[in-house]
Design a protein around this motif. Structure first.
Motif, PDB file in Angstrom:
ATOM      1  N   ALA A  37      36.888  41.013  35.359  1.00 59.61           N
ATOM      2  CA  ALA A  37      36.682  39.233  35.016  1.00 59.61           C
ATOM      3  C   ALA A  37      38.022  38.831  34.483  1.00 59.61           C
ATOM      4  N   LEU A  38      38.455  39.265  33.434  1.00 57.86           N
ATOM      5  CA  LEU A  38      39.607  38.783  32.936  1.00 57.86           C
ATOM      6  C   LEU A  38      40.907  38.333  33.731  1.00 57.86           C
ATOM      7  N   THR A  69      48.349  44.941  47.113  1.00 55.14           N
ATOM      8  CA  THR A  69      48.905  46.246  46.950  1.00 55.14           C
ATOM      9  C   THR A  69      48.948  46.852  45.880  1.00 55.14           C
ATOM     10  N   ALA A  70      49.382  46.364  45.036  1.00 57.50           N
ATOM     11  CA  ALA A  70      49.641  46.484  43.737  1.00 57.50           C
ATOM     12  C   ALA A  70      48.275  46.816  42.854  1.00 57.50           C
ATOM     13  N   GLY A  71      47.396  45.889  43.117  1.00 54.53           N
ATOM     14  CA  GLY A  71      45.882  46.062  42.977  1.00 54.53           C
ATOM     15  C   GLY A  71      45.139  47.398  43.210  1.00 54.53           C
ATOM     16  N   ALA A 127      41.348  50.689  35.848  1.00 57.68           N
ATOM     17  CA  ALA A 127      41.171  50.319  37.357  1.00 57.68           C
ATOM     18  C   ALA A 127      40.557  48.977  37.410  1.00 57.68           C
ATOM     19  N   GLY A 128      39.823  48.474  36.406  1.00 60.91           N
ATOM     20  CA  GLY A 128      39.554  47.029  36.406  1.00 60.91           C
ATOM     21  C   GLY A 128      40.520  46.208  36.740  1.00 60.91           C
ATOM     22  N   VAL A 129      41.795  46.319  36.191  1.00 59.07           N
ATOM     23  CA  VAL A 129      43.196  45.400  36.263  1.00 59.07           C
ATOM     24  C   VAL A 129      43.408  45.586  37.827  1.00 59.07           C
ATOM     25  N   GLY A 130      43.210  47.042  38.377  1.00 58.31           N
ATOM     26  CA  GLY A 130      43.412  46.994  40.028  1.00 58.31           C
ATOM     27  C   GLY A 130      42.460  46.132  40.716  1.00 58.31           C
ATOM     28  N   THR A 131      41.340  46.082  40.111  1.00 62.95           N
ATOM     29  CA  THR A 131      40.021  45.557  41.083  1.00 62.95           C
ATOM     30  C   THR A 131      40.269  44.240  41.030  1.00 62.95           C
TER      31      THR A 131
END
Length: 179
Positions: A28-29, A48-50, A77-81
């Motif tokens: 969310a952030l 792609t980075a995510g 993983a939350g950063v990626g999603t």
């Protein structure tokens, strides 16, 4: 698979709940920063980075069976999603451009969570959530690499809204309610 994970880590279900909390809070952030990154670099690169960050966090969570480390990897993983979800939405908007296509993207995104709830416990392994997340991220990266390029991007707005801009409060409240 919460019970399986709690047994494997030797912790309570409340601690296992932090795996989901860490992922979703970070996800969310990252919504607004991900949108700004998409404006600057395009949705394919950000997506792609995510996906790479999601796969990395999920794969690293397999390396060490410690609940604290697993929570940290779910935050990663939350950063990626967060990056890949916004990039996917921007990609659909910039290629298909229809409300129907955006709706299909949103439905497919939500269906993934439901499928995970139905299928992952069948594997009866603490590794299943992490292996499946890494596999889906890798499959998404392959699909993205084979997808058409987006059209020429318009220049980003010169003055973007800030977090202190009160006009964003309604949008933030609607977004939070959607979770």
């Amino acid at each position: 698979a919460a019970g399986i994970l709690a047994d494997a880590y030797g912790v309570s279900l409340a601690v296992i709940g932090l795996l989901t909390t860490g992922l979703f809070l970070t996800h969310a952030l990252l919504q607004v920063p991900a949108g700004r990154l998409c404006d600057r670099f395009g949705p394919r690169l950000v997506g792609t980075a995510g996906l790479a960050v999601t796969a990395l966090g999920s794969t690293l969570a397999l390396a060490w069976r410690d609940a604290g480390f697993a929570v940290a990897m779910r935050v990663l993983a939350g950063v990626g999603t967060g990056l890949s979800f916004v990039a996917g939405s921007d990609y659909v908007r910039s290629t298909a451009g229809t409300a129907f296509a955006q709706g299909l993207y949103g439905a497919a995104s939500m269906a993934g969570g439901g499928l995970a709830l139905a299928l992952i416990p069948q594997f009866d392994s603490w590794r299943a959530p992490f292996v499946s997340a890494a596999a889906v991220a890798c499959a998404g990266a392959v699909a993205l690499s084979l997808s058409p390029r987006t059209g020429r991007r318009l220049p980003a707005a010169v003055r973007l809204p800030r977090l202190s801009d009160r006009r964003l409060l309604r949008l933030a409240a609607m977004h939070s309610a959607s979770f």
